[in-house]
Design a protein around this motif. Sequence first.
Motif, PDB file in Angstrom:
ATOM      1  N   LYS A 182       1.705   6.999  -6.671  1.00  0.00           N
ATOM      2  CA  LYS A 182       0.507   7.983  -7.260  1.00  0.00           C
ATOM      3  C   LYS A 182       1.144   9.634  -6.362  1.00  0.00           C
ATOM      4  N   VAL A 183       2.073   9.785  -5.625  1.00  0.00           N
ATOM      5  CA  VAL A 183       1.904  11.024  -4.892  1.00  0.00           C
ATOM      6  C   VAL A 183       3.621  11.282  -6.723  1.00  0.00           C
ATOM      7  N   THR A 184       4.033  10.961  -6.129  1.00  0.00           N
ATOM      8  CA  THR A 184       5.299  10.914  -7.697  1.00  0.00           C
ATOM      9  C   THR A 184       4.416  11.179  -8.790  1.00  0.00           C
ATOM     10  N   GLN A 185       4.093  10.283  -9.437  1.00  0.00           N
ATOM     11  CA  GLN A 185       3.220  11.028 -10.461  1.00  0.00           C
ATOM     12  C   GLN A 185       2.622  11.316 -10.779  1.00  0.00           C
ATOM     13  N   SER A 186       1.690  12.316  -9.843  1.00  0.00           N
ATOM     14  CA  SER A 186       0.969  13.284  -9.645  1.00  0.00           C
ATOM     15  C   SER A 186       1.101  14.997 -10.327  1.00  0.00           C
ATOM     16  N   ASP A 187       0.123  15.795 -10.946  1.00  0.00           N
ATOM     17  CA  ASP A 187       0.656  16.284 -11.831  1.00  0.00           C
ATOM     18  C   ASP A 187       1.346  18.019  -9.995  1.00  0.00           C
ATOM     19  N   LYS A 222       0.708  -1.549   0.296  1.00  0.00           N
ATOM     20  CA  LYS A 222       0.165  -0.366  -0.048  1.00  0.00           C
ATOM     21  C   LYS A 222       0.364   1.278  -0.031  1.00  0.00           C
ATOM     22  N   LEU A 223       2.173   1.134   0.775  1.00  0.00           N
ATOM     23  CA  LEU A 223       3.032   2.238   0.733  1.00  0.00           C
ATOM     24  C   LEU A 223       3.418   2.657   0.050  1.00  0.00           C
ATOM     25  N   GLY A 224       4.062   1.387  -1.606  1.00  0.00           N
ATOM     26  CA  GLY A 224       4.575   1.821  -2.275  1.00  0.00           C
ATOM     27  C   GLY A 224       3.537   2.331  -3.196  1.00  0.00           C
ATOM     28  N   GLU A 225       2.067   1.974  -3.626  1.00  0.00           N
ATOM     29  CA  GLU A 225       1.421   2.152  -4.327  1.00  0.00           C
ATOM     30  C   GLU A 225       0.707   4.217  -4.034  1.00  0.00           C
ATOM     31  N   TRP A 226       1.096   4.493  -2.424  1.00  0.00           N
ATOM     32  CA  TRP A 226       0.778   5.524  -2.412  1.00  0.00           C
ATOM     33  C   TRP A 226       2.069   6.724  -3.056  1.00  0.00           C
ATOM     34  N   ASN A 227       3.288   5.799  -2.878  1.00  0.00           N
ATOM     35  CA  ASN A 227       4.208   7.088  -3.566  1.00  0.00           C
ATOM     36  C   ASN A 227       4.591   6.747  -4.577  1.00  0.00           C
TER      37      ASN A 227
END
Length: 208
Positions: free
Chosen positions: A113-118, A106-111
Amino acid sequence: DINLNSPNKGLLSDAMMDVPVDNAASARTSVPEGLTLAEEEELRAELAKVEEEIGTLRQVLAAKERHCGELKRKLGLTPLDGLKQNLSKSWHDVQVSNAYVKTSEKLGEWNDKVTQSDFYKKTQETLSQAGQKTSAALSNVGSVISSSYSIRHSISMPAMRNSATFKSFEDRVGTIKSRVVGSRENSTDGLHSPSGAGDKPPQDNAPF
């Protein structure tokens, strides 16, 4: 002490009769609801057997622990080593547990998502541009300070050479230099020309 001749002697027996009787002592003989007497006896026999097995297992465990302590003492293992081993094993158990694995995923998925966000990309670009501008500003400040120092140095040197103090100091140095050079020349001439009899011809001894 109880006075048997007291007029209130009958009240004591009446009060004792009013106290409710605790049926906990007779609970063992009473059958729980939904169980027959035979089922209750069977369950009690099984309970006594399980408790006996638990006591036996505790004795076996205590004997095993004593034997384990003796083996560690012979091997020279300290309690600290045992603690480290237990902590390492516990950490390994945590890492392989389902909760830890799911949390890591789950932490990997959040990371991701955060790094790929605008918002993250814009923030990273802003910080990069700010760093570049700061470096350029510092470089410009250093160049300005160096240029100012060079200009002041080039302007101050001619002014200092034309000052009266510098000329006076230069005249004194020249006077001292000429005196030193003149004294050296005089000493050199004295060494090459012999003193006294060098200019006079030698006298002949006349015979009698």
